[in-house]
Design an enzyme around this catalytic site. Structure first.
Site, mmCIF file in Angstrom:
data_model
loop_
_atom_site.group_PDB
_atom_site.id
_atom_site.type_symbol
_atom_site.label_atom_id
_atom_site.label_comp_id
_atom_site.label_asym_id
_atom_site.label_seq_id
_atom_site.Cartn_x
_atom_site.Cartn_y
_atom_site.Cartn_z
ATOM 1 N N GLN A 287 -16.622 36.210 -17.456
ATOM 2 C CA GLN A 287 -16.074 34.921 -17.061
ATOM 3 C C GLN A 287 -17.165 33.859 -17.115
ATOM 4 O O GLN A 287 -18.344 34.137 -16.870
ATOM 5 C CB GLN A 287 -15.434 35.008 -15.678
ATOM 6 C CG GLN A 287 -16.395 35.151 -14.514
ATOM 7 C CD GLN A 287 -15.652 35.333 -13.205
ATOM 8 O OE1 GLN A 287 -14.827 36.233 -13.061
ATOM 9 N NE2 GLN A 287 -15.933 34.473 -12.238
ATOM 10 N N GLY A 313 -33.327 18.095 -2.828
ATOM 11 C CA GLY A 313 -34.552 17.822 -2.094
ATOM 12 C C GLY A 313 -34.741 18.770 -0.939
ATOM 13 O O GLY A 313 -34.963 19.950 -1.119
ATOM 14 N N GLY A 314 -34.635 18.244 0.288
ATOM 15 C CA GLY A 314 -34.928 19.041 1.461
ATOM 16 C C GLY A 314 -36.420 19.077 1.736
ATOM 17 O O GLY A 314 -37.238 18.521 0.990
ATOM 18 N N TRP A 315 -36.785 19.723 2.830
ATOM 19 C CA TRP A 315 -38.184 19.740 3.252
ATOM 20 C C TRP A 315 -39.116 20.224 2.145
ATOM 21 O O TRP A 315 -40.138 19.621 1.841
ATOM 22 C CB TRP A 315 -38.322 20.605 4.492
ATOM 23 C CG TRP A 315 -39.717 20.721 5.011
ATOM 24 C CD1 TRP A 315 -40.560 21.787 4.868
ATOM 25 C CD2 TRP A 315 -40.444 19.732 5.751
ATOM 26 N NE1 TRP A 315 -41.768 21.533 5.477
ATOM 27 C CE2 TRP A 315 -41.723 20.274 6.030
ATOM 28 C CE3 TRP A 315 -40.152 18.452 6.200
ATOM 29 C CZ2 TRP A 315 -42.696 19.573 6.731
ATOM 30 C CZ3 TRP A 315 -41.113 17.748 6.909
ATOM 31 C CH2 TRP A 315 -42.370 18.306 7.166
ATOM 32 N N ASP A 354 -31.675 14.198 -0.136
ATOM 33 C CA ASP A 354 -32.391 14.580 1.079
ATOM 34 C C ASP A 354 -33.891 14.420 0.835
ATOM 35 O O ASP A 354 -34.612 15.378 0.565
ATOM 36 C CB ASP A 354 -32.045 16.029 1.445
ATOM 37 C CG ASP A 354 -32.549 16.430 2.820
ATOM 38 O OD1 ASP A 354 -33.386 15.696 3.378
ATOM 39 O OD2 ASP A 354 -32.122 17.477 3.326
ATOM 40 N N TYR A 357 -40.084 12.250 3.205
ATOM 41 C CA TYR A 357 -39.372 11.051 3.622
ATOM 42 C C TYR A 357 -39.838 9.899 2.746
ATOM 43 O O TYR A 357 -41.005 9.859 2.320
ATOM 44 C CB TYR A 357 -39.652 10.719 5.083
ATOM 45 C CG TYR A 357 -39.249 11.820 6.020
ATOM 46 C CD1 TYR A 357 -37.943 11.899 6.504
ATOM 47 C CD2 TYR A 357 -40.176 12.790 6.388
ATOM 48 C CE1 TYR A 357 -37.570 12.919 7.362
ATOM 49 C CE2 TYR A 357 -39.795 13.812 7.236
ATOM 50 C CZ TYR A 357 -38.492 13.886 7.724
ATOM 51 O OH TYR A 357 -38.120 14.901 8.536
ATOM 52 N N THR A 422 -30.857 14.301 13.517
ATOM 53 C CA THR A 422 -31.213 14.165 14.927
ATOM 54 C C THR A 422 -31.488 15.535 15.549
ATOM 55 O O THR A 422 -30.830 15.960 16.499
ATOM 56 C CB THR A 422 -30.104 13.415 15.681
ATOM 57 O OG1 THR A 422 -28.823 13.947 15.298
ATOM 58 C CG2 THR A 422 -30.141 11.943 15.357
ATOM 59 N N TYR A 423 -32.450 16.218 14.982
ATOM 60 C CA TYR A 423 -32.917 17.520 15.459
ATOM 61 C C TYR A 423 -34.345 17.698 14.964
ATOM 62 O O TYR A 423 -34.869 16.848 14.235
ATOM 63 C CB TYR A 423 -32.006 18.659 14.983
ATOM 64 C CG TYR A 423 -31.500 18.550 13.560
ATOM 65 C CD1 TYR A 423 -32.354 18.759 12.476
ATOM 66 C CD2 TYR A 423 -30.181 18.215 13.287
ATOM 67 C CE1 TYR A 423 -31.904 18.659 11.176
ATOM 68 C CE2 TYR A 423 -29.716 18.103 11.985
ATOM 69 C CZ TYR A 423 -30.578 18.337 10.934
ATOM 70 O OH TYR A 423 -30.128 18.227 9.628
ATOM 71 N N ASP A 424 -34.984 18.782 15.381
ATOM 72 C CA ASP A 424 -36.386 19.042 15.003
ATOM 73 C C ASP A 424 -37.343 17.966 15.513
ATOM 74 O O ASP A 424 -38.394 17.735 14.918
ATOM 75 C CB ASP A 424 -36.547 19.174 13.475
ATOM 76 C CG ASP A 424 -35.904 20.435 12.939
ATOM 77 O OD1 ASP A 424 -35.560 21.320 13.739
ATOM 78 O OD2 ASP A 424 -35.732 20.535 11.714
ATOM 79 N N TRP A 561 -26.663 21.352 10.285
ATOM 80 C CA TRP A 561 -27.484 22.299 9.521
ATOM 81 C C TRP A 561 -27.529 23.605 10.316
ATOM 82 O O TRP A 561 -28.015 23.617 11.430
ATOM 83 C CB TRP A 561 -28.899 21.761 9.341
ATOM 84 C CG TRP A 561 -29.764 22.714 8.587
ATOM 85 C CD1 TRP A 561 -30.512 23.753 9.099
ATOM 86 C CD2 TRP A 561 -29.958 22.753 7.174
ATOM 87 N NE1 TRP A 561 -31.140 24.437 8.086
ATOM 88 C CE2 TRP A 561 -30.821 23.839 6.902
ATOM 89 C CE3 TRP A 561 -29.469 21.987 6.118
ATOM 90 C CZ2 TRP A 561 -31.217 24.166 5.605
ATOM 91 C CZ3 TRP A 561 -29.872 22.316 4.839
ATOM 92 C CH2 TRP A 561 -30.738 23.390 4.592
#
Length: 581
Positions: A287, A313-315, A354, A357, A422-424, A561
């Protein structure tokens, strides 16, 4: 799923092995250990041999030792106690093609060698849906190994039928409602482990809107199909699919100015058995699309209200954004072409960026300028048109912090949503403490860093001109913790990160609620002191409070997350969904 050994009763415990997946050079293996006795099992020891050329790689949910071709696994601290009828699983990645032999659980043979006593049957094979109507669901299944006299059919955890056949029709059901089925085989040696669950929704009625006009956005991790053994099917079997509005698939990479695939095997090549598949249909070798992408496509067919967005992205993979933004139009075009590749047409509804920064430091530091975020979002909106364009953004509201470093208000003009992480805020990267909740809703006396809380982040973003309806409030489905802590209240000293299943200092909610229940709350989130460990995490109760805050602030909804951290029945996502109504 390939059943290889019928479990045998052994001092109140049984063990059965299955191959959950196979590929050219290896396989995924899983042992299911079940308390088949009438008293609690306190600790278990499992051993087996593999032929030469077959080895165990990464293993989870147990402690592994090896001597030559012999393997022994003992329980973790949190899964060694099994009540009668309770099971736990040990999973691993293996190389080679061999099968286990000489299996022993708590000193007795797993293949029936227990003083001449017969072993309990193995787990039935994959459940397959048949005819589905407004008020009935038909299922069938492959036979269990061992000596089987009858099968028990369970619906939503309760026995609804006992049959000698390998099929069943459940009737009298509600329209447009999901039901989860499992089947257990019974024989002279006892009752075997349950099959993999199958969730089927009856026809009729209207698909309920999970949270009205608000959004409930959950991240699904690409790598979760390995050690975490979390698959798209788990979104359905947990009941979470009906409560989500969006799934952010994490992560694609950003390299050499372009969007690229993260893990192609997991994304579109991994073959799923019928038992592992969302719809109970196995993948075939020829498939064109397999893996997570095909499973997500099937999920959307079953739950057409869900939008799936590919997150990049991400950390770990944010380091490439700075280079990519040297030519934002080319960057956006490469991402559009990948997200909308004809090979997975119909899977994705847009893109999530993401970048950790813009114009600030995360894993790496970026100095692309305060307007880089705005320019990126503008380029992506121009390229993606009416498809979704979202971004996960910082919650650092400290003076001169990460919110101040980028033009989030300018970027919001081109975004559907900005998901505020809004964490870490706090964690055991500060090894000696002080202990503090990693996701405080508001400031409190003694908070280690000013501006590190949800309320101040939301207020700063709104003050800068980001529309409240474009902001979502982030929830972590995990806790962060320290060890060497004697003080129960926040603010205590520590000696380092608390042990975690996959990484020190972090643990899933589904584990913490069992191993270290909450002992208090502060700043709208929970904390727990157990032994010399101290953890902070959100519970269904604190999530409800945060959802009330989100509605009071006029936010667009919630983001979390990530999916595999929740319980098997979706406690946290249910709390989000109920709280946003």
């Amino acid at each position: 799923m390939v059943a290889l050994a019928a479990p045998a009763q052994a001092a109140g415990a049984s063990a059965a092995f299955t191959k959950t997946s196979e590929w050219d050079s290896g396989f995924g293996g899983q042992w299911t250990i079940t308390n088949t006795g009438t008293s609690t099992v306190n600790g278990w020891n499992l051993s087996w041999d593999f032929p030469s050329g077959t080895t165990v790689g990464a293993l989870w949910n147990g402690v592994l030792t090896r001597s030559g071709n012999s393997y022994t696994v003992t329980n973790e601290s949190w899964n060694g106690t099994l009540a009668p009828g309770q099971s736990t699983t040990v999973g691993f990645s293996g190389s080679g093609t061999g099968n286990p032999t000489n299996c022993r659980i708590n000193g007795a043979s797993c293949d029936g060698g227990n003083g001449g006593q017969p072993g309990a049957p193995g787990a039935p094979g994959a459940l397959v849906p048949g005819t589905v109507t407004n008020n009935s669901i038909a299922i069938s299944w492959a036979p269990a190994s061992g000596d089987v006299t009858e099968y028990e059919v369970l619906r939503n955890g309760s026995v609804v039928a006992t049959t000698t056949a390998r099929n069943h029709v459940s009737s009298g059901l509600s329209a447009n409602t999901s039901y989860t089925f499992t089947v257990r085989a019974k024989g002279p040696g006892g009752t075997g482990p349950a099959s993999e669950p199958l969730t089927v929704r009856t026809t009729g009625g209207q698909q309920p809107d999970p949270v009205g006009d608000l959004v409930n956005v959950g991240y699904f991790t690409e790598w979760g199909v390995y050690g975490r053994n979390y698959h798209v099917k788990n979104i359905v079997s947990s009941g979470s699919a009906s409560k989500l509005t969006h799934i952010n698939y994490a992560f694609g990479n950003v390299q050499n100015g372009r969007c690229t695939i993260g893990d192609s095997y997991a994304a579109y090549d991994k073959a799923y058995t019928a038992a592992q598949s969302v719809d109970g249909v196995a993948d075939t070798w020829d498939q064109p699309l397999r893996g997570n992408f095909n499973q997500l496509k099937k999920l959307k067919e079953m739950h057409p209200h869900i939008k799936v967005v590919w997150s990049f992205g991400g950390w770990t993979w944010s380091g490439g954004f700075g280079q990519a933004m040297q030519n934002p139009q080319a960057f956006a075009k490469s991402c559009y072409d990948l997200v909308n590749d004809p090979r997975w047409e119909g899977v994705f509804d847009g893109i999530d960026l993401d970048w950790e920064y813009p114009n600030a430091c995360g894993l790496t530091c970026d100095n692309s300028g305060r307007d880089s975020f705005r320019r990126m979002m503008q380029a992506f909106r121009a390229e993606f048109g009416d498809q979704l364009v979202t971004a996960a953004i910082t919650a650092d509201a400290s003076s001169g912090g990460k919110i101040d470093a980028a033009d989030y208000a300018g970027g919001s003009r081109y975004a559907d949503y900005l998901h505020v992480m809004t964490y870490d805020f706090f964690g055991a990267w500060a090894a000696q403490g002080p202990t503090a909740p990693h996701s405080p809703l508001n400031a409190y006396p003694g908070i280690p860093q000013a501006g590190f809380n949800t309320h101040e982040a939301i207020q700063k973003l709104k003050a800068q001109g980001v529309p409240a309806k474009k902001l979502t409030l982030g929830i972590g489905f995990y806790g962060r913790g320290w060890t060497g802590v004697t003080q129960s209240a926040p603010g205590g000293s520590a000696t380092g990160p608390a042990p975690g299943t996959y990484e020190q200092g972090i643990e899933d909610y589904k584990v913490l609620k069992q191993t270290c229940p909450a002992t208090g709350t502060i700043a709208g989130t929970a904390y727990a002191h157990c032994g010399n460990n101290w953890w902070s995490y959100d519970t269904p109760q604190t999530v409800a409070g945060k959802m009330n805050y989100a509605k009071q602030q006029g936010l667009g909804g919630a983001m979390f997350w990530e999916l595999s951290g929740d319980t098997s029945n979706g406690e946290l996502i249910t709390a989000i969904s109920n709280g946003l109504r």
